[in-house]
Structures are given as C-alpha cells and as structure tokens.
Design an enzyme around this catalytic site. Sequence first.
Site, PDB file in Angstrom:
ATOM      1  CE  LYS A  13      -2.153  -0.945   3.883  1.00 51.07           C
ATOM      2  NZ  LYS A  13      -1.684  -2.291   4.277  1.00 51.07           N
ATOM      3  NE  ARG A  88      -4.234  -1.658  10.058  1.00 51.62           N
ATOM      4  CZ  ARG A  88      -3.190  -1.158   9.406  1.00 51.62           C
ATOM      5  NH1 ARG A  88      -3.253   0.024   8.861  1.00 51.62           N
ATOM      6  NH2 ARG A  88      -2.099  -1.859   9.295  1.00 51.62           N
ATOM      7  NE  ARG A 127       7.383  -3.361   6.247  1.00 55.40           N
ATOM      8  CZ  ARG A 127       6.057  -3.206   6.155  1.00 55.40           C
ATOM      9  NH1 ARG A 127       5.536  -2.628   5.092  1.00 55.40           N
ATOM     10  NH2 ARG A 127       5.257  -3.663   7.081  1.00 55.40           N
ATOM     11  NE  ARG A 133       6.670  -0.934  10.072  1.00 56.85           N
ATOM     12  CZ  ARG A 133       5.554  -0.871   9.362  1.00 56.85           C
ATOM     13  NH1 ARG A 133       5.542  -0.252   8.197  1.00 56.85           N
ATOM     14  NH2 ARG A 133       4.454  -1.429   9.803  1.00 56.85           N
ATOM     15  NE  ARG A 144       2.257  -5.171  11.396  1.00 58.15           N
ATOM     16  CZ  ARG A 144       3.377  -5.126  10.676  1.00 58.15           C
ATOM     17  NH1 ARG A 144       4.493  -5.653  11.134  1.00 58.15           N
ATOM     18  NH2 ARG A 144       3.371  -4.556   9.501  1.00 58.15           N
TER      19      ARG A 144
END
Length: 187
Positions: A13, A88, A127, A133, A144
């Site tokens: 996204k 969400r 990632r 992160r 998640r």
Amino acid sequence: MHILLMGPPGAGKGTQAVRLVKQYNIPQISTGDMFRAAVKEQTPLGIEAKKYMDAGQLVPDSVTVGIVRERLSKDDCKAGFILDGFPRTTAQAVALDAILKDIGISLTAVVNLNVPSDELVKRISERARLENRDDDKPETVQKRLTVYEESTKPLIDYYRNSGLYVEINGLQDMEAVYHDIVKALEK
Ligand code: ADP
C-alpha cells in the site's frame, strides 16, 4: 480523486500510495505513518499508540478516528487524498462515512491489493531486515496478519457492493500493480 487503499500488511500500500501522490498531486494519509511520527516525537498520542503497535494490535478506534477526522478536515484534502491503512475495522469504516458526509466528500474508489498470506510473511521479513521497524519482528508480524484476517478483511464485504470497489492482484511486480490501479481509477 478520493482514494481508499486497502490490503493486508506487506501488500505494498505504502509503495503504491507514494506513486499515486506524485501522479495526482494529492496527499497520502497513512495512519501508520502518523502514529510512527507521533511515537518518534513522544507525544501523548505516540506513547499511547506505541503500546498497541509494538504488540501488533490495532490502536483503539476512538483514537484512530479522531486523528483521521482532524486530518481530513484540512483544506488540502478537498481536491483529493489517498487514505492508506484506514479504515481497518468496521467501526472505522462507519466513522469514515460520517466524516466524509460532514465534510461533503465522496470516495472515488476503494482499491484492495490482494496478496496471499505466505507471500506477505516473506515480504515483511525482508522489510524487517531493511527498515528495522519495531513491529516487523516475527511474532508481531503473525499477530498483525491475524488482526488483519479478523478485523480488516471483513471490510471487503463492507465495500464490495458500493460500486467503488476494485480488486488488484498485488502479487504482480510494482509496476504492473501501479498500472492496474491507475487503469481502474481512470475508468
Ligand atoms: P502495515 O500496513 O504494514 O501493518 P501500518 O504502517 O499501516 O503497517 O500500521 C502500523 C501499525 O499502526 C498497525 O499495526 C497498528 O498498530 C497501527 N495502525 C495503523 N493504522 C491503524 C488503524 N487504521 N487503526 C488502528 N491501528 C492502526
């Protein structure tokens, strides 16, 4: 162009939003980015949000809806926006409808990037290596994805019959995904 960009964590996204921002000269509104900025600045919002983010959970709807309402009320959203990562939950989608009604805006399209979960796990671990992160740790990633399945995926049904819903194959390379999104938007 008032675009809603949906899809699971790792669907791409953010990457697509950045390109759409350039193409249409409209702001990207990413609740994840807004929360990360607040965490970095250690504002009360950031301190609150961090607890949930680090656990792979959603920040409570009341908090999230509040920041989105404030952001969407700014003048730069009048001509368009790309909402990335919001709504969400069904409650957020209902709240968004009310916010848009209040400010007199209607959505142009709801774009859903479809990517199977085994590919998502691969992408997010990659990632994690690159961006470090806090919420890209393996145990948090799993959480998640579960939260996505339970709370966010049902939103597809919320929008499917709206006449705005477009599904894009997010397994293609970035260029092809972008091409498909623009094609759908300009229809
Ligand atoms: P990703 O799409 O890769 O999961 P985001 O950057 O969109 O990442 O979001 C990171 C985290 O920020 C989420 O796991 C959640 O804790 C919080 N967050 C972002 N958007 C929302 C939202 N709309 N509602 C609740 N929490 C959110």
